[in-house]
Scaffold this motif. Structure first.
Motif, PDB file in Angstrom:
ATOM      1  N   GLN A   1      31.054-120.881  -8.716  1.00 23.36           N
ATOM      2  CA  GLN A   1      30.450-120.782  -7.396  1.00 23.36           C
ATOM      3  C   GLN A   1      31.324-121.487  -6.369  1.00 23.36           C
ATOM      4  O   GLN A   1      32.023-122.456  -6.665  1.00 23.36           O
ATOM      5  CB  GLN A   1      29.058-121.421  -7.409  1.00 23.36           C
TER       6      GLN A   1
ATOM      7  N   ARG B   1      28.470-117.433  -3.090  1.00 19.89           N
ATOM      8  CA  ARG B   1      27.237-118.119  -3.455  1.00 19.89           C
ATOM      9  C   ARG B   1      26.349-117.327  -4.413  1.00 19.89           C
ATOM     10  O   ARG B   1      25.251-117.782  -4.729  1.00 19.89           O
ATOM     11  CB  ARG B   1      26.437-118.447  -2.188  1.00 19.89           C
TER      12      ARG B   1
ATOM     13  N   GLN C   1      19.128-111.219  -8.640  1.00 16.21           N
ATOM     14  CA  GLN C   1      18.846-112.655  -8.646  1.00 16.21           C
ATOM     15  C   GLN C   1      17.848-113.002  -7.553  1.00 16.21           C
ATOM     16  O   GLN C   1      17.594-112.200  -6.647  1.00 16.21           O
ATOM     17  CB  GLN C   1      20.144-113.452  -8.472  1.00 16.21           C
TER      18      GLN C   1
ATOM     19  N   LEU D   1      28.508-126.891  -9.051  1.00 15.12           N
ATOM     20  CA  LEU D   1      27.529-126.239  -8.184  1.00 15.12           C
ATOM     21  C   LEU D   1      27.640-126.843  -6.798  1.00 15.12           C
ATOM     22  O   LEU D   1      27.669-128.073  -6.645  1.00 15.12           O
ATOM     23  CB  LEU D   1      26.121-126.451  -8.749  1.00 15.12           C
TER      24      LEU D   1
ATOM     25  N   PHE E   1      23.676-125.386  -2.167  1.00 15.38           N
ATOM     26  CA  PHE E   1      22.971-124.379  -2.953  1.00 15.38           C
ATOM     27  C   PHE E   1      22.162-125.031  -4.077  1.00 15.38           C
ATOM     28  O   PHE E   1      21.119-124.511  -4.479  1.00 15.38           O
ATOM     29  CB  PHE E   1      23.963-123.374  -3.528  1.00 15.38           C
ATOM     30  N   ALA E   2      22.640-126.167  -4.565  1.00 15.81           N
ATOM     31  CA  ALA E   2      21.874-126.890  -5.580  1.00 15.81           C
ATOM     32  C   ALA E   2      20.557-127.387  -4.991  1.00 15.81           C
ATOM     33  O   ALA E   2      19.498-127.297  -5.637  1.00 15.81           O
ATOM     34  CB  ALA E   2      22.693-128.053  -6.117  1.00 15.81           C
TER      35      ALA E   2
ATOM     36  N   SER F   1      18.124-124.329  -4.341  1.00 15.54           N
ATOM     37  CA  SER F   1      17.509-123.756  -5.537  1.00 15.54           C
ATOM     38  C   SER F   1      16.793-124.795  -6.390  1.00 15.54           C
ATOM     39  O   SER F   1      16.084-124.440  -7.341  1.00 15.54           O
ATOM     40  CB  SER F   1      18.575-123.060  -6.387  1.00 15.54           C
TER      41      SER F   1
ATOM     42  N   SER G   1      18.251-126.915  -8.376  1.00 13.54           N
ATOM     43  CA  SER G   1      18.913-126.913  -9.681  1.00 13.54           C
ATOM     44  C   SER G   1      19.795-128.148  -9.827  1.00 13.54           C
ATOM     45  O   SER G   1      20.392-128.626  -8.856  1.00 13.54           O
ATOM     46  CB  SER G   1      19.766-125.650  -9.848  1.00 13.54           C
TER      47      SER G   1
ATOM     48  N   ASP H   1      21.628-124.563 -15.081  1.00 17.53           N
ATOM     49  CA  ASP H   1      20.229-124.584 -14.628  1.00 17.53           C
ATOM     50  C   ASP H   1      20.012-123.579 -13.496  1.00 17.53           C
ATOM     51  O   ASP H   1      18.983-122.887 -13.436  1.00 17.53           O
ATOM     52  CB  ASP H   1      19.874-125.997 -14.177  1.00 17.53           C
ATOM     53  N   TRP H   2      20.984-123.489 -12.612  1.00 13.22           N
ATOM     54  CA  TRP H   2      20.888-122.547 -11.470  1.00 13.22           C
ATOM     55  C   TRP H   2      20.822-121.100 -11.958  1.00 13.22           C
ATOM     56  O   TRP H   2      19.976-120.319 -11.516  1.00 13.22           O
ATOM     57  CB  TRP H   2      22.094-122.761 -10.556  1.00 13.22           C
TER      58      TRP H   2
ATOM     59  N   LYS I   1      17.437-120.351 -13.664  1.00 18.10           N
ATOM     60  CA  LYS I   1      16.309-120.203 -12.742  1.00 18.10           C
ATOM     61  C   LYS I   1      16.421-118.942 -11.898  1.00 18.10           C
ATOM     62  O   LYS I   1      15.461-118.169 -11.779  1.00 18.10           O
ATOM     63  CB  LYS I   1      16.219-121.423 -11.820  1.00 18.10           C
ATOM     64  N   ASP I   2      17.599-118.741 -11.292  1.00 18.84           N
ATOM     65  CA  ASP I   2      17.725-117.671 -10.292  1.00 18.84           C
ATOM     66  C   ASP I   2      18.054-116.314 -10.886  1.00 18.84           C
ATOM     67  O   ASP I   2      17.875-115.292 -10.216  1.00 18.84           O
ATOM     68  CB  ASP I   2      18.809-118.044  -9.266  1.00 18.84           C
TER      69      ASP I   2
END
Length: 544
Positions: A233, A238, A259, A310, A314-315, A318, A320, A325-326, A329-330
């Motif tokens: 990322q 993103r 996503q 990450l 954006f962490a 989200s 995350s 983990d991101w 989840k997404d």
């Protein structure tokens, strides 16, 4: 007291005489001014009549200064008085463009009046200054391409030569020196054999749709995939995406997935590719729809993700704690929540052929002056604002791309964002390990990152408030006109129906038929905009 009275009388007489003299002078001045005002209009009218006669002689070739010596000005909408004086000339000029012969003879309308395609040097901005209003009885300008299309077979229409004959490709070849073109591929035999075995050509842009079928079949077959890894990322990257390795590492595919933040990411890429071919632009690389096991993608993230960083923003967005983990989840959790994972555990994704030697437009020889976070670049699509002649190919490209994005509802584009060129390297560019060689021949534009299509065309120059976009590309306007007429005809389907038939059922379900119909409606909006511009400027300016 008696001695004072004569003095007062004398002074009174003196003042009365002075007042009389002033009255005489004022009266004489007003008489002179009145006489001059009676003479000047006739003199001025004679001069205007003489200038008008000289102008008519110059236009007809009988006299007057040559065109290259005439003064020029930026084009403005014509006033009614000027329209009356140029009524006959206006109707004649508009008629010259109704069949498209004048506008499509290889010359180009110039914003700044510099060198034309044929090597001639038109006067500065002269084409804009002499543009005329079309007769009201004419509904639209009929383009020569519409008549030519009837004479061509589908194979000819879809050939690479047909696309390379466009104005943009001609301008690039004329303005980019051959010393800056990419050298021929050294190991050409190897790449030729690869093209024959896979159907995929990473060097030819614009693309030849005749080779799409074989390449799409190769990309869509997971057995041809040797590896698939998540891509790291970045602030300007993103979305969750993967890279697939094929053909012993000689080919790569960019895999995009649905996503949470971008639910149409994968479907939009496939839809944009199909739309590109229907519109006959041929600048989107072959993009296939394939169903992959979710377990395979999740395992690749667990294996390669821990080493990937990450972006903090954006962490936080989200919620995350890590890259793994991101994605969990997404992507993984999102697909399960929305029942995008089928009974066999597969999920629909897009895979797009990775093209050789791609770079951002602003980092290439086809860059334009650009101010970050500023939309002033759109002013060059307004004929009232001349632009530097050397950036004409890029301005025409931006116009074409803005038209496609408006129809497809893509607002994620600007000269600095998701705008790419193949070739056109500035300075010294080295081949990266494991990557194809440099793009051979002149640079060209390629349309990538179309995951934000089928939303709404926000921040698009066509709907802009500050600048009036009136510079379009004749080929795509002719194609839009044909699709619009097809939709209006009895039993005709137009763009929405053709796109629905070209897409897999999963993609149509993800995008929705309502959004496909919105694309069809926006075609009508684009054509209405073109007709509005043609009521102010000539076809040579609006449709170069």
């Amino acid at each position: 007291m008696r001695s004072v009275k004569p003095t007062i009388r004398l002074r009174l007489r003196w003042w009365m005489a002075l007042f009389s003299i002033c009255l005489c002078l004022v009266w004489a001045g007003s008489w002179h001014a009145k006489g001059q005002s009676q003479v000047r209009p006739s003199v001025r009218s004679d001069r205007l009549r003489g200038a008008a006669a000289g102008g008519r002689k110059a236009d007809s070739g009988e006299g007057g200064p040559p065109a290259s010596k005439r003064p020029s000005s930026s084009p403005q909408p014509k006033a009614k008085t000027r329209q009356k004086k140029k009524k006959h000339a206006a109707s004649g000029e508009a008629a010259a463009h109704h069949d498209g012969t004048t506008a499509h003879d290889g010359t180009t309308a110039h914003h700044d009046g510099t060198t034309a395609h044929d090597g001639s040097t038109p006067p500065a901005k002269q084409k804009h200054a002499t543009t005329s209003r079309r007769p009201k009885a004419v509904k639209r300008v009929r383009l020569q391409d519409e008549d030519d299309d009837k004479q061509r077979t589908e194979a000819e229409l879809y050939s690479a030569e047909y696309t390379r004959g466009s104005t943009i490709e001609q301008l690039i070849r004329e303005r980019v020196p051959e010393s800056a073109w990419g050298a021929p591929v050294v190991d050409e035999a190897e790449w030729r054999d690869l093209k024959q075995s896979t159907g995929c050509d990473v060097f030819s842009v614009p693309f030849n749709p005749a080779g799409d079928e074989g390449c799409l079949a190769y990309l869509a077959d997971p057995s041809n995939w040797e590896a698939v890894k998540p891509l790291p990322q970045a602030y300007d990257k993103r979305t969750i995406k993967f890279a697939a390795t094929l053909a012993g590492g000689l080919l790569q595919g960019i895999v995009k997935v649905p996503q949470r933040a971008f639910p149409l990411e994968a479907a939009a890429e496939v839809g944009a590719f199909a739309a590109d071919r229907i519109l006959r632009v041929n600048r989107v690389p072959p993009t296939a729809w394939v169903r992959l096991p979710m377990a395979t993608l999740a395992a690749s993230v667990r294996e390669n993700g821990p080493s990937m960083k990450l972006v903090d923003k954006f962490a936080r967005d989200s919620g995350s704690a890590s890259f793994v983990d991101w994605v969990q989840k997404d992507f993984v959790a999102y697909c399960k929540e929305h029942r995008l994972v089928s009974a066999d555990g597969s999920v629909g994704v897009s895979v797009q052929l990775f093209v050789a030697d791609v770079r951002p437009m602003l980092d290439s020889l086809l860059s334009i002056p650009y101010i970050p976070h500023n939309g002033s670049w759109a002013r060059w699509l307004d004929p009232r604002n001349p632009f530097p002649e050397e950036i004409r190919p890029s301005i025409y490209h931006i116009s074409e791309l803005a038209t496609v994005d408006y129809v497809l509802g893509n607002s994620d584009r600007s000269p600095n964002k998701n705008n790419f060129v193949v070739g056109g390297c500035k300075g010294t560019c080295k081949r990266k390990p494991g990557r194809p060689p440099r793009h051979p021949g002149p640079p060209s534009f390629v349309h990538l990152d179309n995951g934000m299509c089928f939303y709404a065309p926000q921040r698009n120059p066509i709907g802009g408030k500050h600048w009036k976009m009136c510079v379009f590309q004749a080929r795509i306007v002719a194609r839009l006109r044909a699709l619009h007429d097809d939709a209006a005809a009895a039993g005709g389907g137009g763009f929405a129906q053709q796109l629905g038939k070209a897409l897999p059922a999963d993609v149509v379900a993800a995008i929705g038929k309502a959004k496909l119909n919105q694309c069809q409606a926006r075609i009508g909006e684009v054509l209405a905009k073109v007709d509005e511009c043609l009521s102010t400027y000539s076809a040579e300016v609006v449709l170069p």
